[in-house]
Design an enzyme around this catalytic site. Sequence first.
Site, PDB file in Angstrom:
ATOM      1  N   ASP A 211      49.707  49.434 -34.785  1.00 20.12           N
ATOM      2  CA  ASP A 211      48.242  49.352 -34.751  1.00 20.12           C
ATOM      3  C   ASP A 211      47.640  50.194 -35.867  1.00 20.12           C
ATOM      4  OD1 ASP A 211      45.571  49.208 -34.110  1.00 20.12           O
ATOM      5  OD2 ASP A 211      45.748  50.160 -32.147  1.00 20.12           O
TER       6      ASP A 211
ATOM      7  N   TYR B 149      36.715  60.458 -25.413  1.00 21.82           N
ATOM      8  CA  TYR B 149      36.567  59.233 -24.616  1.00 21.82           C
ATOM      9  C   TYR B 149      35.310  59.359 -23.744  1.00 21.82           C
ATOM     10  CZ  TYR B 149      41.187  57.263 -25.741  1.00 21.82           C
ATOM     11  OH  TYR B 149      42.271  56.702 -26.366  1.00 21.82           O
TER      12      TYR B 149
ATOM     13  N   GLY C  13      44.726  60.011 -28.188  1.00 25.92           N
ATOM     14  CA  GLY C  13      43.667  59.076 -28.553  1.00 25.92           C
ATOM     15  C   GLY C  13      43.438  58.918 -30.039  1.00 25.92           C
TER      16      GLY C  13
ATOM     17  N   GLU D 249      39.810  44.365 -30.450  1.00 29.42           N
ATOM     18  CA  GLU D 249      39.279  45.643 -29.966  1.00 29.42           C
ATOM     19  C   GLU D 249      37.855  45.883 -30.454  1.00 29.42           C
ATOM     20  OE1 GLU D 249      40.296  50.421 -30.529  1.00 29.42           O
ATOM     21  OE2 GLU D 249      41.876  48.929 -30.819  1.00 29.42           O
TER      22      GLU D 249
ATOM     23  N   GLU E  41      48.417  45.139 -35.353  1.00 28.49           N
ATOM     24  CA  GLU E  41      47.090  45.106 -34.749  1.00 28.49           C
ATOM     25  C   GLU E  41      46.021  45.667 -35.691  1.00 28.49           C
ATOM     26  OE1 GLU E  41      45.088  47.271 -30.832  1.00 28.49           O
ATOM     27  OE2 GLU E  41      47.211  46.732 -30.836  1.00 28.49           O
TER      28      GLU E  41
ATOM     29  N   ASP F   5      43.822  57.908 -33.991  1.00 30.04           N
ATOM     30  CA  ASP F   5      44.373  56.839 -34.816  1.00 30.04           C
ATOM     31  C   ASP F   5      43.960  57.074 -36.257  1.00 30.04           C
ATOM     32  OD1 ASP F   5      41.801  55.457 -35.366  1.00 30.04           O
ATOM     33  OD2 ASP F   5      41.871  54.845 -33.270  1.00 30.04           O
TER      34      ASP F   5
ATOM     35  N   LYS G  80      50.727  54.009 -33.591  1.00 30.88           N
ATOM     36  CA  LYS G  80      49.609  54.011 -34.536  1.00 30.88           C
ATOM     37  C   LYS G  80      50.131  54.177 -35.962  1.00 30.88           C
ATOM     38  CE  LYS G  80      46.267  53.809 -31.480  1.00 30.88           C
ATOM     39  NZ  LYS G  80      45.293  52.707 -31.407  1.00 30.88           N
TER      40      LYS G  80
ATOM     41  N   LYS H 186      53.527  50.932 -28.188  1.00 30.42           N
ATOM     42  CA  LYS H 186      52.750  50.762 -29.427  1.00 30.42           C
ATOM     43  C   LYS H 186      52.662  52.069 -30.208  1.00 30.42           C
ATOM     44  CE  LYS H 186      48.244  49.649 -29.195  1.00 30.42           C
ATOM     45  NZ  LYS H 186      47.169  48.732 -28.759  1.00 30.42           N
TER      46      LYS H 186
ATOM     47  N   GLU I 224      47.813  46.731 -21.675  1.00 30.88           N
ATOM     48  CA  GLU I 224      47.859  48.077 -22.244  1.00 30.88           C
ATOM     49  C   GLU I 224      47.643  49.138 -21.159  1.00 30.88           C
ATOM     50  OE1 GLU I 224      45.978  50.223 -26.184  1.00 30.88           O
ATOM     51  OE2 GLU I 224      44.742  48.741 -25.143  1.00 30.88           O
TER      52      GLU I 224
ATOM     53  N   ASP J 193      37.925  42.937 -25.071  1.00 30.27           N
ATOM     54  CA  ASP J 193      37.744  44.083 -24.189  1.00 30.27           C
ATOM     55  C   ASP J 193      36.401  43.953 -23.487  1.00 30.27           C
ATOM     56  OD1 ASP J 193      37.327  46.602 -23.035  1.00 30.27           O
ATOM     57  OD2 ASP J 193      38.264  47.683 -24.692  1.00 30.27           O
TER      58      ASP J 193
END
Length: 409
Positions: free
Chosen positions: A243, A29, A19, A296, A269, A21, A214, A212, A373, A319
């Site tokens: 991204d 999350y 998760g 996003e 992205e 980035d 990061k 994808k 995704e 989203d």
Amino acid sequence: MIKKINIQDARFPLAKGAGSDAIHRDPIYSYAVTNLLDDSGLVGTGFAFTLGEGNDLVCKAAQFYAEQLKGRDIEELMSDFGNVFNQLSNEQQFRWLGPHKGIVHLALASVTNACYDLWAKKRGLPLWKLLTDLSPQEIVNTLDLSYLEDELTVAQALQLLTDNEPGKESRKQITAQGYPGYDTSIGWFNYSDDKVRENCKKAIAEGFTAMKLKVGSTDPQRDIRRSHIVREVAGDNVKVMLDANQQWTLPQALKICKELQGMNPYWIEEPTHPDDVLAHKTLADAIAPTKLALGEHVPNRIIFKNYLQTGSAGFMQVDAVRVGGVSEFITVSLLCRKYGIPVVPHVGDMGQLHQHLVLFNHITMGHEALFLEHIPHLQKHFVNPVIIEGGVYKTPMEPGSSSDLKPLS
């Protein structure tokens, strides 16, 4: 009718590095969950996505909105949901905290999504089926088109939906085929180069044809090196997206994006601040034909409208757990369809809800079924987790929006 409200603060720590980035290095999350209990015994579940801190604030705001739905019949509510959404999102005191963004709008997403889930369960249908069965007028009745009148009036929305009805039956074939996915977990920011390489091989073995990575490192050469690792392992026929999660200023983005073009990214992205429409326009022009993807962190239909008007993005990643829920997601999808821009949602819901919405986009609006995704990290927490086989989302058939969570420990 809705007789009881239950709001839950659900947080799920992730495995090491997952998760991560360039901006969000250590996410948890989390979902602000709304449960609407109907007098028939059904429970509508909806949520908004956060990364941990502040999730309780979204829960408190969701409680405020949800309480206003007590005593309402879900069919009556959804027959005119566009007006309900308008009234809730413009509640005089809460609106000051947005308007139409931040904690209050995330909370509205949670409540809105619970309404759609309850509606589908009441009809005994998966949400994608409920939505695709609606007439153009019934769809528009669920939407708030205020502040869009310069681009999308009620009459234009109805016409757009009507114009796309031819071919609808043939587009339903996708429910048998399944909707293509892409692997967004091959290259989280904190993963080592070796792990990125290993994950790429695994994704290809699992049937994914897009993935994808990061980017957004302090040292741009790290991004360039890692992007070429992915391209080398994946080969030229696999779509590779990059991204940056808003990490770069515009001058930085102009420089690094031109260097990253060397590995032929399918899109770049969130290169810079999500509110800076004109910076994205400048960058899009500078790196054409490479396209930008964003959405996003775009909070509402008005800012999406501005991005479309300026031609800043080649892909929109609206989203439904970031904007005001399913209703606003559909509104943005309609705007994108008018402009011919593909909708490829960001999945703060881990794809649970969006697997329904992309089917609706394709079947009812004629959007291209590009891909969706896939993030696997929370699958074990859902009652009906998404099923991906051969890189493809299998069509969900259970009533509702696939948003029910297992009991929280």
